[in-house]
Write a protein that holds these residues in place. Structure first.
Motif, PDB file in Angstrom:
ATOM      1  N   LEU A   1       0.940  -1.196  -0.224  1.00 33.06           N
ATOM      2  CA  LEU A   1      -0.150  -0.069   0.262  1.00 33.06           C
ATOM      3  C   LEU A   1       0.782   1.350  -0.100  1.00 33.06           C
ATOM      4  CD1 LEU A   1      -2.893  -0.769   2.651  1.00 33.06           C
ATOM      5  CD2 LEU A   1      -3.200  -0.272   0.105  1.00 33.06           C
ATOM      6  N   GLU A   2       1.690   1.386   0.921  1.00 30.65           N
ATOM      7  CA  GLU A   2       2.549   2.618   1.036  1.00 30.65           C
ATOM      8  C   GLU A   2       3.626   3.030  -0.191  1.00 30.65           C
ATOM      9  OE1 GLU A   2       4.801   1.680   4.743  1.00 30.65           O
ATOM     10  OE2 GLU A   2       3.217   1.967   5.989  1.00 30.65           O
ATOM     11  N   ARG A   3       4.068   1.652  -0.642  1.00 34.88           N
ATOM     12  CA  ARG A   3       5.211   1.947  -1.843  1.00 34.88           C
ATOM     13  C   ARG A   3       4.286   1.989  -3.306  1.00 34.88           C
ATOM     14  NH1 ARG A   3      10.195  -1.966   0.028  1.00 34.88           N
ATOM     15  NH2 ARG A   3      10.698  -1.031   2.002  1.00 34.88           N
ATOM     16  N   ALA A   4       3.481   1.176  -3.515  1.00 42.22           N
ATOM     17  CA  ALA A   4       2.778   1.086  -4.646  1.00 42.22           C
ATOM     18  C   ALA A   4       1.572   1.954  -4.829  1.00 42.22           C
ATOM     19  CB  ALA A   4       2.658  -0.314  -5.099  1.00 42.22           C
TER      20      ALA A   4
ATOM     21  N   GLU B   1      11.758  -3.494 -13.866  1.00 41.98           N
ATOM     22  CA  GLU B   1      12.883  -3.407 -13.111  1.00 41.98           C
ATOM     23  C   GLU B   1      12.469  -2.366 -11.899  1.00 41.98           C
ATOM     24  OE1 GLU B   1      16.696  -2.484 -14.808  1.00 41.98           O
ATOM     25  OE2 GLU B   1      16.426  -4.046 -15.670  1.00 41.98           O
ATOM     26  N   GLY B   2      11.897  -1.032 -12.195  1.00 44.12           N
ATOM     27  CA  GLY B   2      11.540  -0.041 -11.350  1.00 44.12           C
ATOM     28  C   GLY B   2      10.486  -0.960 -10.215  1.00 44.12           C
ATOM     29  N   TRP B   3       9.494  -1.603 -10.705  1.00 46.40           N
ATOM     30  CA  TRP B   3       8.527  -2.119  -9.842  1.00 46.40           C
ATOM     31  C   TRP B   3       9.057  -3.398  -8.856  1.00 46.40           C
ATOM     32  CZ3 TRP B   3       3.433  -1.690  -8.711  1.00 46.40           C
ATOM     33  CH2 TRP B   3       2.828  -2.770  -8.084  1.00 46.40           C
ATOM     34  N   ALA B   4      10.232  -4.117  -9.559  1.00 44.65           N
ATOM     35  CA  ALA B   4      10.743  -5.059  -8.542  1.00 44.65           C
ATOM     36  C   ALA B   4      11.620  -4.235  -7.570  1.00 44.65           C
ATOM     37  CB  ALA B   4      11.697  -5.897  -9.733  1.00 44.65           C
ATOM     38  N   ALA B   5      12.172  -2.831  -7.844  1.00 45.60           N
ATOM     39  CA  ALA B   5      12.777  -2.423  -6.556  1.00 45.60           C
ATOM     40  C   ALA B   5      11.922  -1.937  -5.819  1.00 45.60           C
ATOM     41  CB  ALA B   5      13.587  -1.115  -7.499  1.00 45.60           C
ATOM     42  N   LEU B   6      10.679  -1.816  -5.938  1.00 41.51           N
ATOM     43  CA  LEU B   6       9.497  -1.518  -4.693  1.00 41.51           C
ATOM     44  C   LEU B   6       9.479  -2.588  -3.730  1.00 41.51           C
ATOM     45  CD1 LEU B   6       6.695   0.056  -6.926  1.00 41.51           C
ATOM     46  CD2 LEU B   6       8.471   1.366  -5.734  1.00 41.51           C
TER      47      LEU B   6
END
Length: 201
Positions: free
Chosen positions: A23-26, A180-185
């Motif tokens: 919730l917080e990051r995505a 890659e950006g999603w994975a980094a979350l």
């Protein structure tokens, strides 16, 4: 794609912590839902970890949570996340489950008062390929049934008159972020190969 049956057992606290991190990051961090932050910061989100595995048993828990949400003051419980770490790991089975879930909503005569949204680690739009970045707008670390109040949705839409543009904006944001950006979350459920750091504390 995720493989939930091979995940290491996680405590309810860890499941909730992973859900909150998503919730917080995505959802909030990427502003995928501009309505989410207000209820989150006011602690109006109720988290329920359902350990049932059979769809019929999940349906019973869903009924309880729908009735509890309706009976609770919106000021203290505006929305409920029913998290299913042990059930419906296959997306098609989860998608099929949404029909009896909506049927239950009608049976309880709660249509118009509440609605059910859904998230899944392998969510896929009907016209999308499995790895299309747009699918990630509805991906979460676990299968989740999101129980919402219609009145709250109406208020949120009034506050955000461009609500119909949210989907297109989300797709653009995820395309800019990339896989890659999603994975980094780091918002996916942890695999069996290694425990969640919080589990070792």
């Amino acid at each position: 794609m995720s493989d939930l049956p091979r995940l290491a057992p996680q405590t309810d606290d860890v499941v909730i912590a992973r859900t909150r991190q998503w919730l917080e990051r995505a959802v909030i961090g990427l502003n995928l839902c501009p309505f989410a932050k207000a209820v989150y910061v006011k602690n109006q989100v109720h988290y329920v970890v359902c350990r049932e595995a059979a769809p019929a048993d999940v349906l019973e828990v869903l009924q309880t949570e729908l009735l509890d949400l309706q009976a609770s003051p919106a000021e203290t419980r505006d929305t409920t996340l029913l998290i299913l770490p042990d059930a419906l790991s296959e997306f098609l089975a989860f998608n099929d489950f949404l029909y009896p879930a909506d049927k239950l909503l009608r049976k309880l005569k709660l249509s118009g008062d509440l609605q059910i949204a859904s998230f899944h680690p392998d969510f896929q739009f009907a016209d999308a390929e499995p790895d299309d970045i747009g699918n990630f707008t509805n991906r979460a670390p676990y299968p989740i049934l999101h129980l919402l109040r219609e009145a709250s949705i109406d208020k949120a839409v009034e506050a955000f008159p461009d609500a119909v543009q949210i989907y297109a904006r989300n797709i653009a944001a995820l395309e800019a972020l990339g896989a890659e950006g999603w994975a980094a979350l780091d918002v996916a459920a942890y695999p069996a190969a290694g425990p969640h750091p919080q589990e070792t504390k």
